[in-house]
Design a protein around this motif. Structure first.
Motif, short mmCIF file in Angstrom:
data_model
loop_
_atom_site.label_atom_id
_atom_site.label_comp_id
_atom_site.label_asym_id
_atom_site.label_seq_id
_atom_site.Cartn_x
_atom_site.Cartn_y
_atom_site.Cartn_z
N TYR A 25 3.66 -6.46 -14.19
CA TYR A 25 2.70 -5.74 -15.02
C TYR A 25 1.78 -4.87 -14.16
O TYR A 25 1.37 -5.27 -13.07
N GLY A 26 1.48 -3.67 -14.69
CA GLY A 26 0.63 -2.74 -13.94
C GLY A 26 1.31 -2.24 -12.68
O GLY A 26 0.69 -2.12 -11.62
N THR A 42 2.85 0.42 -10.17
CA THR A 42 2.60 1.83 -9.85
C THR A 42 3.77 2.67 -10.36
O THR A 42 4.91 2.48 -9.95
N ASP A 43 3.45 3.59 -11.29
CA ASP A 43 4.50 4.39 -11.94
C ASP A 43 4.81 5.63 -11.12
O ASP A 43 4.19 6.68 -11.28
N GLY A 90 4.91 4.72 -19.12
CA GLY A 90 3.77 4.68 -18.21
C GLY A 90 2.48 5.21 -18.84
O GLY A 90 2.51 6.21 -19.56
N LYS A 134 0.41 3.65 -14.55
CA LYS A 134 0.90 2.26 -14.48
C LYS A 134 1.97 2.04 -15.54
O LYS A 134 1.97 2.66 -16.59
N THR A 135 2.89 1.13 -15.26
CA THR A 135 3.93 0.77 -16.22
C THR A 135 4.22 -0.73 -16.12
O THR A 135 3.85 -1.38 -15.13
N ASP A 136 4.84 -1.29 -17.15
CA ASP A 136 5.26 -2.70 -17.13
C ASP A 136 6.78 -2.76 -17.07
O ASP A 136 7.47 -1.95 -17.70
N GLN A 157 2.28 -3.61 -5.23
CA GLN A 157 2.59 -2.49 -6.12
C GLN A 157 2.52 -2.88 -7.60
O GLN A 157 2.89 -2.10 -8.47
N ALA A 158 2.05 -4.10 -7.88
CA ALA A 158 1.89 -4.55 -9.27
C ALA A 158 0.60 -5.36 -9.39
O ALA A 158 0.19 -6.03 -8.45
N GLU A 159 -0.03 -5.27 -10.56
CA GLU A 159 -1.26 -6.04 -10.78
C GLU A 159 -0.95 -7.52 -10.94
O GLU A 159 -1.76 -8.38 -10.59
#
Length: 403
Positions: A268-269, A271-272, A299, A303-305, A328-330
């Motif tokens: 989740y989150g 980097t797109d 996105g 950000k993208t999931d 690179q992800a939340e």
């Protein structure tokens, strides 16, 4: 008619069961057919041999492991031949080498390259029943014994049937055919008379354990008619796996498969940016992790999931791979409390409303669908594990597969 028969470890698990197999072969021979039987090691034998090797080494040489493990099948083939000869039938056992099976050099997971059928044809001409030790061949370059990996005896049988142009290849297990779903989950499940190679491949890859998909793939490639039947109820006809055009009445849905060996990985989150998905899935592929279903959201704010599923058995390796993408992800999480339920049928190609019926059936049981994946003849859905068996029964009813 020339029949290739394959008997798995459960079918030859004891001396009495080997005698039962001899009786099955006797009946087929008495009906006037020529027989080549391919046998597995007696159930439990391979694991015992692996334990013996591990007593000395946790990392034994692959070619020595092949030499060791291939002995299990040779024991069974010799015992079955002895039993048949004692019953007054002319039988001869053959190792993979004697049966002319040549493989590549990838020990413990070799692929069959060619089969020289000369010796087998000679033995059949002389009136012999041939008993071939499955799961093995000879490596082309070294002439060392090689083994074919998981499902290797099924592969041996199908490859021999293709090479010698047998009329049929019958795979005997402890199940009397292919059912519309697992009868232990849905007692109303019906045994199918016929199923296409493509449907069987989908069911095998989606969790149905009756046949290995490698052997079905080879049967399709070599155009071998496969029959799945039981050595414990040989009088039951079994299920024919064949070309789609050989099936007159194509049901819309042939079967429901359930796979509990699934983990949903959620990133989740993320980097797109271009290349991020390629980087993630290349890293997973490099570790031989088989990614199944993938969903990426549109996105927003850079950000993208990203959600995808992997086999449970690959979870620990996947976690190691994901470590390098933590920055690179939340958040990255792993959900093991899921399963994949799938509907399969060649009739889907020409019918509408198949998907909506599946979604309605699950909705009526308050089952939420997490991820959906479709192909020409398959719809797979990820749902919560606690609803697995309820979902199978609901879908089985929705398509009236018991009819």
């Amino acid at each position: 008619m020339l029949k290739v028969l394959k008997f798995g470890g459960t079918s030859v698990g004891t001396l009495d069961r080997i005698q039962n197999v001899a009786n099955i072969i006797k009946k087929i021979k008495d009906e006037g057919h020529d027989v080549i039987a391919v046998v597995s090691a007696m159930s439990g034998e391979t694991n015992k041999l692996i334990e013996y090797a591990e007593y000395y080494s946790k990392t034994p040489k692959a070619d020595e492991i092949d030499m060791l493990l291939s002995s299990g099948e040779r024991v069974t083939s010799a015992l079955l031949s002895i039993a048949l000869n004692e019953m007054g039938y002319k039988a001869t056992s053959m190792s993979g080498r004697q049966a002319g099976i040549m493989t590549d050099n990838a020990h413990t997971k070799a692929r069959i390259e060619s089969i020289d059928t000369t010796e087998m044809k000679k033995a059949i001409k002389d009136g012999n029943i041939i008993i071939v030790a499955g799961f093995q061949g000879v490596a082309l370059d070294t002439l060392r014994v090689s083994t074919l990996g998981r499902g290797g005896s099924d592969l041996t049988a199908v490859a021999i049937a293709g090479a010698i142009e047998a009329d049929v290849c019958e795979i005997y297990t402890d199940v009397d055919g292919i059912y519309t779903t697992d009868p232990r989950i849905e007692p109303k499940a019906k045994k199918l008379d016929k199923i296409s190679y493509d449907e069987m491949l989908e069911l095998a890859s989606l969790g149905a354990k009756v046949l290995q998909n490698r052997s079905v793939e080879m049967a399709k490639k070599l155009n071998v008619n496969l029959v799945s039947r039981s050595s414990f109820t040989p009088e039951v006809e079994g299920t024919l796996i064949t070309k789609e055009e050989n099936i007159m009445e194509k049901p819309i849905v042939s079967g429901i498969a359930l796979d509990k060996n699934q983990v949903r990985v959620g990133m989740y989150g993320v980097t797109d940016k271009p290349g991020i998905a390629a980087s993630i899935f290349t890293s997973l592929a490099d570790e031989n992790i088989n990614v199944d279903m993938i969903v990426q959201t549109v996105g927003v704010d850079g950000k993208t999931d990203l959600d995808f599923t992997i086999p449970t058995t690959d979870l620990q390796i996947c976690k190691k791979v994901m470590e390098k993408f933590k920055t690179q992800a939340e958040n990255i999480d792993y959900n093991e409390a899921i399963c994949k339920v799938s509907i399969v049928g060649v009739g889907m190609k020409s019918h509408t409303g198949v998907a909506s019926k599946a979604f309605t059936a699950l909705a009526s049981e308050n089952i939420n669908i997490r991820i959906i994946s479709t192909s020409e003849i398959k719809i797979s859905m990820i749902i919560d594990l606690k609803y697995a068996e309820l979902a199978v029964r609901a879908l089985h009813d929705a398509y009236a597969l018991d009819k």
